[in-house]
Design a protein around this motif. Sequence first.
Motif, PDB file in Angstrom:
ATOM      1  N   ALA A 256       0.165  -1.046  -0.176  1.00  0.00           N
ATOM      2  CA  ALA A 256       0.155  -0.099   0.162  1.00  0.00           C
ATOM      3  C   ALA A 256       0.957   1.542   0.026  1.00  0.00           C
ATOM      4  CB  ALA A 256      -0.544   0.580   1.237  1.00  0.00           C
ATOM      5  N   MET A 257       2.353   1.265   0.280  1.00  0.00           N
ATOM      6  CA  MET A 257       3.392   2.707   0.012  1.00  0.00           C
ATOM      7  C   MET A 257       2.715   3.201  -0.506  1.00  0.00           C
ATOM      8  SD  MET A 257       5.390   3.958   1.926  1.00  0.00           S
ATOM      9  CE  MET A 257       6.041   3.162   3.231  1.00  0.00           C
ATOM     10  N   ASP A 258       2.775   3.171  -1.474  1.00  0.00           N
ATOM     11  CA  ASP A 258       2.796   3.553  -3.209  1.00  0.00           C
ATOM     12  C   ASP A 258       1.163   3.946  -3.100  1.00  0.00           C
ATOM     13  OD1 ASP A 258       5.709   3.339  -4.210  1.00  0.00           O
ATOM     14  OD2 ASP A 258       5.116   1.697  -5.553  1.00  0.00           O
ATOM     15  N   ASP A 259       0.355   4.094  -3.129  1.00  0.00           N
ATOM     16  CA  ASP A 259      -1.040   4.166  -2.697  1.00  0.00           C
ATOM     17  C   ASP A 259      -1.125   5.497  -1.708  1.00  0.00           C
ATOM     18  OD1 ASP A 259      -2.088   3.295  -5.273  1.00  0.00           O
ATOM     19  OD2 ASP A 259      -2.614   0.954  -4.158  1.00  0.00           O
ATOM     20  N   LEU A 260      -0.758   5.478  -0.269  1.00  0.00           N
ATOM     21  CA  LEU A 260      -1.065   6.033   0.232  1.00  0.00           C
ATOM     22  C   LEU A 260       0.039   7.344   0.175  1.00  0.00           C
ATOM     23  CD1 LEU A 260       0.243   3.709   3.424  1.00  0.00           C
ATOM     24  CD2 LEU A 260      -2.067   5.262   3.339  1.00  0.00           C
ATOM     25  N   SER A 261       1.413   7.156  -0.366  1.00  0.00           N
ATOM     26  CA  SER A 261       1.623   8.334  -0.313  1.00  0.00           C
ATOM     27  C   SER A 261       1.402   8.962  -1.726  1.00  0.00           C
ATOM     28  CB  SER A 261       3.658   7.984  -1.136  1.00  0.00           C
ATOM     29  OG  SER A 261       4.095   6.475  -0.457  1.00  0.00           O
ATOM     30  N   ALA A 262       0.430   8.676  -2.873  1.00  0.00           N
ATOM     31  CA  ALA A 262      -0.100   9.241  -3.627  1.00  0.00           C
ATOM     32  C   ALA A 262      -1.565   9.536  -2.931  1.00  0.00           C
ATOM     33  CB  ALA A 262      -0.282   8.320  -5.212  1.00  0.00           C
ATOM     34  N   SER A 263      -1.890   9.431  -2.043  1.00  0.00           N
ATOM     35  CA  SER A 263      -3.517   9.975  -1.727  1.00  0.00           C
ATOM     36  C   SER A 263      -4.038   8.690  -2.293  1.00  0.00           C
ATOM     37  CB  SER A 263      -3.206  11.464  -1.821  1.00  0.00           C
ATOM     38  OG  SER A 263      -2.566  11.865  -0.802  1.00  0.00           O
ATOM     39  N   ARG A 264      -3.813   7.608  -2.830  1.00  0.00           N
ATOM     40  CA  ARG A 264      -5.178   6.734  -3.572  1.00  0.00           C
ATOM     41  C   ARG A 264      -5.438   6.502  -2.127  1.00  0.00           C
ATOM     42  NH1 ARG A 264      -1.394   6.521  -7.086  1.00  0.00           N
ATOM     43  NH2 ARG A 264      -0.737   5.106  -6.522  1.00  0.00           N
ATOM     44  N   LEU A 265      -4.973   5.994  -1.546  1.00  0.00           N
ATOM     45  CA  LEU A 265      -5.978   5.381  -0.053  1.00  0.00           C
ATOM     46  C   LEU A 265      -5.392   6.506   0.853  1.00  0.00           C
ATOM     47  CD1 LEU A 265      -4.367   1.593  -0.951  1.00  0.00           C
ATOM     48  CD2 LEU A 265      -7.463   2.692  -0.784  1.00  0.00           C
ATOM     49  N   VAL A 266      -5.694   6.351   2.477  1.00  0.00           N
ATOM     50  CA  VAL A 266      -5.271   6.920   4.056  1.00  0.00           C
ATOM     51  C   VAL A 266      -5.820   5.448   4.484  1.00  0.00           C
ATOM     52  CG1 VAL A 266      -6.097   8.964   2.637  1.00  0.00           C
ATOM     53  CG2 VAL A 266      -8.205   7.925   3.804  1.00  0.00           C
ATOM     54  N   ARG A 267      -5.392   6.040   5.561  1.00  0.00           N
ATOM     55  CA  ARG A 267      -4.509   5.185   6.501  1.00  0.00           C
ATOM     56  C   ARG A 267      -6.395   5.225   7.810  1.00  0.00           C
ATOM     57  NH1 ARG A 267       0.204   3.244   9.139  1.00  0.00           N
ATOM     58  NH2 ARG A 267      -0.650   2.146  10.470  1.00  0.00           N
ATOM     59  N   LEU A 268      -6.476   4.360   8.312  1.00  0.00           N
ATOM     60  CA  LEU A 268      -8.279   4.655   8.933  1.00  0.00           C
ATOM     61  C   LEU A 268      -7.207   4.524  10.686  1.00  0.00           C
ATOM     62  CD1 LEU A 268     -11.197   2.552   6.787  1.00  0.00           C
ATOM     63  CD2 LEU A 268     -10.598   4.995   7.109  1.00  0.00           C
ATOM     64  N   SER A 269      -5.878   3.856  10.735  1.00  0.00           N
ATOM     65  CA  SER A 269      -6.123   3.913  12.387  1.00  0.00           C
ATOM     66  C   SER A 269      -4.700   4.299  12.680  1.00  0.00           C
ATOM     67  CB  SER A 269      -6.621   3.294  12.843  1.00  0.00           C
ATOM     68  OG  SER A 269      -6.076   1.990  14.254  1.00  0.00           O
ATOM     69  N   ASP A 270      -4.106   4.872  13.709  1.00  0.00           N
ATOM     70  CA  ASP A 270      -2.613   3.921  13.390  1.00  0.00           C
ATOM     71  C   ASP A 270      -2.308   2.749  14.082  1.00  0.00           C
ATOM     72  OD1 ASP A 270      -1.657   6.313  12.676  1.00  0.00           O
ATOM     73  OD2 ASP A 270      -2.303   7.420  15.001  1.00  0.00           O
ATOM     74  N   ILE A 271      -3.414   1.844  14.477  1.00  0.00           N
ATOM     75  CA  ILE A 271      -3.375   1.083  15.460  1.00  0.00           C
ATOM     76  C   ILE A 271      -2.206  -0.249  14.111  1.00  0.00           C
ATOM     77  CG2 ILE A 271      -4.270  -1.531  16.119  1.00  0.00           C
ATOM     78  CD1 ILE A 271      -6.164   0.916  18.064  1.00  0.00           C
ATOM     79  N   GLU A 272      -1.898  -0.937  14.718  1.00  0.00           N
ATOM     80  CA  GLU A 272      -1.158  -1.984  12.860  1.00  0.00           C
ATOM     81  C   GLU A 272      -0.835  -3.209  13.656  1.00  0.00           C
ATOM     82  OE1 GLU A 272       1.487   0.244  11.142  1.00  0.00           O
ATOM     83  OE2 GLU A 272       3.398  -0.299  12.510  1.00  0.00           O
ATOM     84  N   ILE A 273      -0.900  -4.069  13.059  1.00  0.00           N
ATOM     85  CA  ILE A 273      -0.212  -5.705  13.496  1.00  0.00           C
ATOM     86  C   ILE A 273       0.703  -5.859  13.079  1.00  0.00           C
ATOM     87  CG2 ILE A 273      -2.179  -6.595  15.012  1.00  0.00           C
ATOM     88  CD1 ILE A 273      -3.260  -7.959  12.025  1.00  0.00           C
ATOM     89  N   GLU A 274       1.653  -6.175  12.739  1.00  0.00           N
ATOM     90  CA  GLU A 274       3.248  -7.666  12.556  1.00  0.00           C
ATOM     91  C   GLU A 274       2.065  -8.733  11.317  1.00  0.00           C
ATOM     92  OE1 GLU A 274       6.988  -9.692  12.800  1.00  0.00           O
ATOM     93  OE2 GLU A 274       6.564  -7.946  14.524  1.00  0.00           O
ATOM     94  N   ASP A 275       2.589  -8.901  10.423  1.00  0.00           N
ATOM     95  CA  ASP A 275       2.267  -9.673   9.158  1.00  0.00           C
ATOM     96  C   ASP A 275       3.224 -11.306   9.671  1.00  0.00           C
ATOM     97  OD1 ASP A 275       1.139 -11.209   7.560  1.00  0.00           O
ATOM     98  OD2 ASP A 275       1.721  -9.753   5.467  1.00  0.00           O
ATOM     99  N   ASP A 276       2.176 -11.846  10.107  1.00  0.00           N
ATOM    100  CA  ASP A 276       2.998 -13.323  10.526  1.00  0.00           C
ATOM    101  C   ASP A 276       4.108 -13.471   9.098  1.00  0.00           C
ATOM    102  OD1 ASP A 276       1.343 -14.000  12.836  1.00  0.00           O
ATOM    103  OD2 ASP A 276      -0.121 -14.800  11.443  1.00  0.00           O
ATOM    104  N   TYR A 277       3.619 -13.243   7.946  1.00  0.00           N
ATOM    105  CA  TYR A 277       4.302 -13.523   6.902  1.00  0.00           C
ATOM    106  C   TYR A 277       4.913 -12.935   6.208  1.00  0.00           C
ATOM    107  CZ  TYR A 277       2.173 -18.745   6.440  1.00  0.00           C
ATOM    108  OH  TYR A 277       1.439 -19.447   6.768  1.00  0.00           O
ATOM    109  N   GLY A 278       6.944 -12.535   5.110  1.00  0.00           N
ATOM    110  CA  GLY A 278       7.011 -11.956   4.866  1.00  0.00           C
ATOM    111  C   GLY A 278       7.562 -12.513   3.475  1.00  0.00           C
ATOM    112  N   TRP A 279       8.027 -11.283   2.948  1.00  0.00           N
ATOM    113  CA  TRP A 279       8.412 -11.823   1.470  1.00  0.00           C
ATOM    114  C   TRP A 279       9.627 -11.981   1.514  1.00  0.00           C
ATOM    115  CZ3 TRP A 279       4.807  -7.934   2.173  1.00  0.00           C
ATOM    116  CH2 TRP A 279       3.709  -8.317   0.885  1.00  0.00           C
TER     117      TRP A 279
END
Length: 308
Positions: A248-271
């Motif tokens: 979501a990083m690029d969409d957030l930077s371009a304001s196509r998306l906005v975060r709805l909360s500062d609360i976040e959880i760590e993903d169990d998986y990774g790349w």
Amino acid sequence: MIPHLPPIQTLRAFEAAARHLNYSRAADELCLTHGAISHHIGRLEKELGGVRLFVRDGQRMLLTDAGQVFVMEVREGLRALTEAVENARTRPRRNGANRVLSVSVLPSFAARWLVPRLASFQASHPEIDIAIHPTSNLAALDGRDGIDLAIRYGPGRWPGLNATPLMKSFIFPVCSPEFLARTRINSPEDLLKFTLLRNPRQKWRPWFLAAGLDVPEPVQGPVFDDAALLLQAAAAGQGAALARSALAMDDLSASRLVRLSDIEIEDDYGWFLVWREPLCGERTDVEAFTAWLRHKAQYLKGPSTDVE
């Protein structure tokens, strides 16, 4: 010294005529005339010392015994020539020609993270061409599928393969600015009143629990099996979605998306960057690409986002 050989076009004309047992159909395949095919066959028989390759049986053309043996050998030779040409086209860089590095990656990660950043790699390494293979199937990386490296999302353990952490993500809810303006979501509880977009592999309940809401997993709302499509639907104002920070990083930077909360959880998986030995120790293009990937992956949240 290579002995005199019949022209390739003559051998191709013979092979096509032998396969079709018809000069006209062979001519159509090779964009020649019936007479040209007949001329090639006559020339070939002459170069073979008068050996007959075809006989006519009424309206049909039949291969002689010599023709049947010769066509199998010609096909093998043409196949070997075709393979040699193809190998020359794809052979790793020599004398200034570009080497092709083939990378298998999930379509969502390719579209949302990798492809938008590839231009910087090509600018730094114009001698290396990257071939991206977006697929949900796991590449075998056994040398037979043409894939050199894979970027996989998962726990980091794949039998028989080497895997090194590339990045991890954090998960939080997002929506489009227009959706937020319509709904005026101000708290996690407010999310329960509106459309929640769902992904079977990314449940809402763990985030709800982190936000202090002991509510069941939503059973209504559009379902998207692909994470990129999920974010695209959110950006189109169709509802709120759980987003992985890397995608979501690029969409957030371009304001196509906005975060709805500062609360976040760590993903169990990774790349993870995945390969099979001894590839990485032998190729400078692999070393260059992996170093670039690791550098680009540092953007997420600084040192705290490194995969352990």
